[in-house]
Design a protein around this motif. Structure first.
Motif, PDB file in Angstrom:
ATOM      1  N   ASP A 363      34.724 -26.803  -0.508  1.00 18.91           N
ATOM      2  CA  ASP A 363      35.769 -27.721  -0.941  1.00 18.91           C
ATOM      3  C   ASP A 363      36.740 -26.964  -1.835  1.00 18.91           C
ATOM      4  O   ASP A 363      36.314 -26.317  -2.792  1.00 18.91           O
ATOM      5  CB  ASP A 363      35.151 -28.890  -1.717  1.00 18.91           C
ATOM      6  N   PRO A 364      38.051 -27.005  -1.547  1.00 17.46           N
ATOM      7  CA  PRO A 364      39.012 -26.260  -2.374  1.00 17.46           C
ATOM      8  C   PRO A 364      39.111 -26.786  -3.801  1.00 17.46           C
ATOM      9  O   PRO A 364      39.696 -26.120  -4.659  1.00 17.46           O
ATOM     10  CB  PRO A 364      40.338 -26.429  -1.625  1.00 17.46           C
ATOM     11  N   ARG A 365      38.534 -27.948  -4.071  1.00 21.70           N
ATOM     12  CA  ARG A 365      38.596 -28.502  -5.420  1.00 21.70           C
ATOM     13  C   ARG A 365      37.477 -28.000  -6.327  1.00 21.70           C
ATOM     14  O   ARG A 365      37.489 -28.276  -7.532  1.00 21.70           O
ATOM     15  CB  ARG A 365      38.553 -30.040  -5.337  1.00 21.70           C
ATOM     16  N   ASN A 366      36.525 -27.260  -5.771  1.00 27.90           N
ATOM     17  CA  ASN A 366      35.445 -26.702  -6.597  1.00 27.90           C
ATOM     18  C   ASN A 366      36.039 -25.801  -7.679  1.00 27.90           C
ATOM     19  O   ASN A 366      36.713 -24.809  -7.371  1.00 27.90           O
ATOM     20  CB  ASN A 366      34.467 -25.917  -5.726  1.00 27.90           C
ATOM     21  N   GLY A 367      35.800 -26.126  -8.940  1.00 30.30           N
ATOM     22  CA  GLY A 367      36.421 -25.386 -10.036  1.00 30.30           C
ATOM     23  C   GLY A 367      35.994 -23.954 -10.161  1.00 30.30           C
ATOM     24  O   GLY A 367      36.630 -23.172 -10.875  1.00 30.30           O
ATOM     25  N   HIS A 689      42.277 -32.874  -7.507  1.00 31.51           N
ATOM     26  CA  HIS A 689      43.037 -32.967  -6.261  1.00 31.51           C
ATOM     27  C   HIS A 689      43.440 -31.564  -5.819  1.00 31.51           C
ATOM     28  O   HIS A 689      43.038 -30.573  -6.420  1.00 31.51           O
ATOM     29  CB  HIS A 689      44.283 -33.839  -6.463  1.00 31.51           C
ATOM     30  N   MET A 690      44.242 -31.468  -4.783  1.00 34.67           N
ATOM     31  CA  MET A 690      44.720 -30.183  -4.264  1.00 34.67           C
ATOM     32  C   MET A 690      46.175 -29.913  -4.637  1.00 34.67           C
ATOM     33  O   MET A 690      46.811 -29.032  -4.042  1.00 34.67           O
ATOM     34  CB  MET A 690      44.588 -30.149  -2.734  1.00 34.67           C
ATOM     35  N   VAL A 775      35.805 -37.597  -3.531  1.00 38.16           N
ATOM     36  CA  VAL A 775      34.548 -37.313  -4.231  1.00 38.16           C
ATOM     37  C   VAL A 775      34.656 -37.932  -5.613  1.00 38.16           C
ATOM     38  O   VAL A 775      35.611 -37.665  -6.358  1.00 38.16           O
ATOM     39  CB  VAL A 775      34.291 -35.800  -4.346  1.00 38.16           C
ATOM     40  N   ASN A 776      33.704 -38.754  -5.973  1.00 40.87           N
ATOM     41  CA  ASN A 776      33.732 -39.405  -7.276  1.00 40.87           C
ATOM     42  C   ASN A 776      33.485 -38.410  -8.403  1.00 40.87           C
ATOM     43  O   ASN A 776      32.709 -37.466  -8.262  1.00 40.87           O
ATOM     44  CB  ASN A 776      32.667 -40.506  -7.355  1.00 40.87           C
ATOM     45  N   GLY A 777      34.161 -38.633  -9.526  1.00 41.76           N
ATOM     46  CA  GLY A 777      33.860 -37.878 -10.743  1.00 41.76           C
ATOM     47  C   GLY A 777      34.574 -36.561 -10.906  1.00 41.76           C
ATOM     48  O   GLY A 777      34.228 -35.788 -11.804  1.00 41.76           O
ATOM     49  N   LEU A 778      35.582 -36.267 -10.094  1.00 43.44           N
ATOM     50  CA  LEU A 778      36.274 -34.982 -10.196  1.00 43.44           C
ATOM     51  C   LEU A 778      37.191 -34.953 -11.412  1.00 43.44           C
ATOM     52  O   LEU A 778      37.784 -35.969 -11.795  1.00 43.44           O
ATOM     53  CB  LEU A 778      37.094 -34.707  -8.936  1.00 43.44           C
ATOM     54  N   GLY A 779      37.332 -33.763 -11.994  1.00 45.31           N
ATOM     55  CA  GLY A 779      38.278 -33.557 -13.076  1.00 45.31           C
ATOM     56  C   GLY A 779      37.756 -33.982 -14.429  1.00 45.31           C
ATOM     57  O   GLY A 779      36.636 -34.482 -14.585  1.00 45.31           O
ATOM     58  N   PHE A 780      38.592 -33.744 -15.465  1.00 50.44           N
ATOM     59  CA  PHE A 780      38.262 -34.188 -16.812  1.00 50.44           C
ATOM     60  C   PHE A 780      38.435 -35.704 -16.909  1.00 50.44           C
ATOM     61  O   PHE A 780      39.374 -36.269 -16.354  1.00 50.44           O
ATOM     62  CB  PHE A 780      39.188 -33.514 -17.833  1.00 50.44           C
ATOM     63  N   PRO A 786      30.327 -39.699 -11.390  1.00 49.93           N
ATOM     64  CA  PRO A 786      29.935 -38.796 -10.296  1.00 49.93           C
ATOM     65  C   PRO A 786      28.762 -39.351  -9.498  1.00 49.93           C
ATOM     66  O   PRO A 786      27.906 -40.061 -10.030  1.00 49.93           O
ATOM     67  CB  PRO A 786      29.532 -37.507 -11.036  1.00 49.93           C
ATOM     68  N   ASP A 787      28.737 -39.025  -8.242  1.00 45.94           N
ATOM     69  CA  ASP A 787      27.625 -39.440  -7.393  1.00 45.94           C
ATOM     70  C   ASP A 787      26.389 -38.593  -7.666  1.00 45.94           C
ATOM     71  O   ASP A 787      26.487 -37.440  -8.105  1.00 45.94           O
ATOM     72  CB  ASP A 787      28.010 -39.304  -5.914  1.00 45.94           C
TER      73      ASP A 787
END
Length: 939
Positions: A363-367, A689-690, A775-780, A786-787
């Protein structure tokens, strides 16, 4: 284009070949000699059964063949012999880029603990383990000048053999005594650690025909008597296991348990450092009475860290991010980067580097994607494996992490990655398997997350069954910081060392709780001894005892060179409409906009952040967040200043981009506008997000409207949405480019360096194309909780381009995409199949006007109805001058041709009709060749 397929002459007796393989995997530990059989050239025919019987009878440890000619369009029959016997095969040549290569081959039944690679052309070093002793074997030493430093760096006191036409002067310079000649005719030598040498001519039967013999020489080197004494574990002629066993026998119970948990090397709750700690992630005290050195571990995803500048005066090279290295598609780049980090770690007193990040980008959103090497198991495994090998070439243990499926940071300490066994083996675990095979890491780090409901550091299937039993991993498993939840359960599942539990876990489980478990018989004493032995043998194997780190200044220039070369080969030219780049001499007025490009280039956050470099620390302090996982850092390497240095004839201005109207006005007055766009990401948090943050999309659109000659340089964690794509003629993806990012970007924009990066990930149009758009819970401070689980069964092994192919989706840019300032043509593709080996050869020609590098990519199209439609099976980077043509060889990784059988725990190639595609990107085949594969098990 054609396919050549023929049966191997050396498959005459499969049963005997299989028994030879089993024998090779477990060499007897009773021999008192090291034996080498040398042939002057490859025999005309080889029968595996006939050869195997003689090698076993002669107890041959290694077979070397000189004057081997390996054509680009053929499988070396010696490689087929090695496959049939279960031997390791190594080919070394002075010119790895040549189509027709001449060199030497080594086949060995013994495990290889360490080795050299293409960074040492014309030389080969193998550190072999015969079950009791260790031997440093050097072959094909055509480059006499390069031999001494290789021997000095790699021998570590082991008995050594030098095979090849080497002068007495070269042997002496390399540390060999010319009086100890192993083979007079070939000027081969042996070192101390051997007490005798003899050679005898042998007529080796290669097949049962009337003329099926070839002349060979059997060299027998008798080991010297054990050193013995009060510290027999310091006998460097013994292998790491024998030394660890001797040392373990002298340890008290307290000393053993001391090895099983590290302390936080920065101190607890802001308190003093543990006594003896250098000051970094982890510290295990040594045992002075036995000569056991302390374990000093440093974080090093992209360079050696110095958190908060705690170690006064220490600094390191901030290397480009993992995707930048992966985008080079060049194993030599990865090795050089790893060697840079390993060397600088050793010079700062560290003997363990928390490097080797292999997790796939799902997933490109993986920090944390900036630490990893893309979405494909072959590319990631090869590049990270080479990086690990580079680290360990400097006598610093490298980890391999995070084992496994730690592919998202959201709720990483708790979420469960759900995936089927076959899909896991054919995706993330295959990347780890390839990385282990190439890099041979001393340690594996288990992950925070759960995998199918079980924590990574309590996962018996992953740590015991797969890692230690199937893959025969001899090193030790350490936990991630905060990844341990039990004592006996984790120990029985395969965890060997708890990391900084006094700070990050609920308890130091591997102290008092584990002591009670061992005393009560819950954890067998043998398991305790195995845990300690694995740590000790790893320390012996990588020189921690024999060549301990020394605090000394690092070589800044060498680090800068490695970093800039990575930027130059790893940046990807995504778009170049109208050939706007490179910037020509007619471009006299340039405006650079945004991204703090007047000061530096952005880097990722978290434990891998390299905050102290030869150029100082953060060039743009105060950007939020300033606390964990920040601070947001900009490495002091200004693209503005670098471009001014490259183009002193041009007027180059800077506008910060905060005011879109002002930026557009400046752009309208320039010949070319260059917008630098940044996206910060970090460990412990995923991107929501992207999209580019901070109104940068509006800035780019405004600038492009004012000046149609706009270039965008992206410094991002990974793919982002490009809503302004059609307005911008040129886009350069520079990732997080490190301490020489400004210089590297300037060289690429001006054409001093020709871009050659290729995407290691698929670039989606937007999140709607992802397996999990939401995806639930992304970001600050997310709105949604989160799931508890992440469902990877959606895509399974179809990560990235395989998902797009399976779903019929068209990405913004495909995996493997990348442009150049020149052009390349392919011709005369041939594919050869012999056994499990598939080799393609093709003529690559630079059809443009400037020098450049290309990356021909080999994909396997699976039969209709296959779960996975397409796979990358091989690649080769080639540098060509204008008009130059070269025939290159691309060998497929056998496991990429196969599927994993979960019942038999084997990789099996399904017989049938396939198609090989030679491509510029995963969705851009240039030539296709039908291919028939026989049903077989990959060995």
């Amino acid at each position: 284009m054609k396919t050549i397929s023929k049966p191997l002459a050396l498959t005459a007796a499969i049963a005997l070949s299989l028994s030879a393989s089993a024998w090779a995997a477990a060499p007897a530990a009773t021999t008192n000699a090291f034996t080498v059989l040398t042939l002057e050239q490859t025999p005309g025919e080889l029968d595996a059964a006939v050869v195997a019987a003689q090698l076993e009878q002669l107890q041959v440890d290694a077979l070397t063949v000189r004057n081997v000619e390996r054509r680009a369009d053929r499988v070396d029959p010696l490689q087929g012999l090695a496959d049939a016997l279960g031997y390791h095969y190594r080919f070394v040549t002075a010119d790895p880029a040549a189509a027709q290569q001449t060199g030497s081959v080594v086949l060995t039944r013994l495990p290889i603990e360490a080795e050299s690679g293409t960074e040492q052309p014309s030389l080969n070093y193998l550190r072999l383990n015969d079950g009791r002793h260790v031997v440093a074997l050097y072959t094909s030493a055509a480059d006499a000048a390069a031999l001494p430093p290789l021997v000095t760096r790699s021998r570590l006191g082991a008995p050594a053999v030098l095979l090849g036409a080497v002068s007495a002067d070269a042997a002496t310079t390399a540390g060999f005594d010319p009086s100890r000649v192993a083979l007079e005719a070939n000027e081969s030598y042996f070192s101390d650690g051997f007490q005798s040498a003899s050679s005898a001519p042998i007529k080796l039967r290669t097949h049962d025909g009337r003329k099926g013999t070839t002349a060979a020489t059997l060299l027998t080197l008798g080991y010297a008597a054990p050193v013995g004494g009060e510290t027999p574990w310091m006998d460097t002629a013994l292998n790491a296991d024998a030394r660890a066993k001797a040392l373990l026998a002298q340890m008290t119970v307290d000393e053993k348990f001391q090895m099983l948990h590290s302390y936080f090397g920065l101190g607890k709750d802001g308190g003093p450092l543990p006594e003896g700690a250098v000051g970094s992630a982890g510290f295990v005290p040594g045992v002075p009475r036995l000569g056991i050195p302390s374990q000093q571990s440093a974080d090093a995803g992209v360079g050696v860290t110095n958190p908060g500048g705690l170690r006064k005066g220490d600094h390191a090279t901030a290397m480009p991010s993992g995707p930048s290295t992966a985008s080079s598609w060049n194993p030599d780049i990865a090795f050089a980067g790893g060697a840079t980090m390993g060397r600088e770690a050793w010079q700062q007193r560290f003997n363990i580097l928390l490097a080797g990040s292999v997790n796939l980008q799902r997933d490109p959103r993986n920090g944390r994607n900036f630490e990893y090497a893309g979405e494909d198991p072959l590319l990631a495994g090869v590049l990270v494996g080479e990086s690990i090998r580079g680290v360990q070439s400097q006598h610093v243990i490298s980890t391999m992490k995070h084992f496994a499926l730690n592919d998202m940071e959201t709720s990483r300490n708790f979420h469960s990655a759900e995936i089927g066994e076959q899909a896991m083996r054919e995706s993330d675990l295959l990347a780890f398997e390839i990385a282990i095979d190439i890099g041979k890491p001393g340690s594996a780090m288990c992950s925070y997350n759960r995998i199918n409901g079980t924590y990574g550091c309590e996962h018996d299937y992953l740590m015991n069954e797969v890692l230690k039993q199937e893959w025969k991993f001899p090193g030790f498993v350490m936990s991630d910081w905060g990844g341990v939840h039990s004592g006996s359960k984790a120990a029985l599942a395969g965890l060997d060392q708890q990391s900084a539990g006094e700070v990050f876990d609920k308890a130091v489980y591997f102290d008092e709780p584990l002591r009670l478990a061992v005393a009560g018989g819950v954890v067998p004493q043998a398991r305790l001894d195995d845990m300690v032995s694995r740590i000790l043998r790893t320390m012996f194997a990588h020189g921690n005892f024999d060549l301990p780190p020394v605090h000394e200044p690092i070589d800044d220039d060498a680090g800068f060179h490695a970093a800039q070369r990575t930027v130059e080969e790893g940046s990807v030219l995504l778009r170049n409409a109208g050939d706007l780049l490179p910037l020509g001499k007619d471009v006299q007025r340039i405006v650079i906009i945004g991204g703090h490009a007047d000061k530096g280039v952005i880097g990722g956050g978290g434990s891998s952040m390299v905050g102290w470099t030869a150029r100082g620390t953060n060039a743009v302090p105060g950007v939020m967040p300033t606390t964990w996982p920040g601070p947001v850092i900009f490495h002091p390497s200004s693209p503005l200043e670098a471009l001014r240095a490259q183009r002193p004839d041009a007027r180059i201005d800077y506008v910060d981009g905060r005011d879109v109207t002002a930026a557009a006005r400046a752009a309208a007055a320039a010949d070319v506008a260059i917008v630098f766009a940044t996206q910060w990401s970090a460990e412990s948090v995923d991107l929501p997000h992207m999209q580019l943050p901070d109104n940068q999309d509006k800035l780019i659109a405004g600038v492009a409207k004012a000046n149609p000659k706009t270039v965008v340089v992206l410094e991002t964690n990974g793919p982002v949405e490009l809503p302004w794509l059609q307005q911008v003629p040129a886009i350069l993806q520079a990732w997080y480019p490190g301490i020489r990012g400004g210089e590297g970007i300037a060289a690429l924009l001006t054409g001093k360096v020709n871009p050659s990066g290729r995407l290691p990930v698929t670039w989606p149009v937007d999140v709607s194309q992802l397996p999990r758009p939401h995806v639930n819970g992304l970001g600050f401070n997310p709105k949604n909780k989160p799931d508890d689980t992440i469902d990877y069964t959606i895509e399974g092994a179809n990560v990235g381009y395989k998902w797009f192919a399976a779903k019929g989706l068209t990405p913004q840019y495909a995996f493997g995409h990348g442009l150049s300032y020149t052009s390349f043509g392919y011709d005369n593709l041939q594919v050869v199949v012999e056994g499990q080996r598939v080799v393609a050869s093709v003529d690559v020609r630079n059809t443009g006007k400037v020098a450049g590098a290309d990356v021909p990519q080999l994909y396997l199209q699976l039969p209709q109805g296959s779960t996975t439609p397409i796979r990358l099976i091989g690649f080769q980077k080639v540098m060509l001058q204008p008009g130059e043509s070269r025939r290159i060889r691309i060998e497929a990784e056998p496991k990429t041709l196969a599927s994993f059988d979960t019942a038999d725990k084997q990789w099996k190639i399904a017989g049938g009709q396939y198609e090989v595609q030679l491509s510029r990107a995963a969705n851009a085949p240039v030539q296709r060749v039908p291919l028939e594969l026989a049903e077989q098990v990959v060995r």
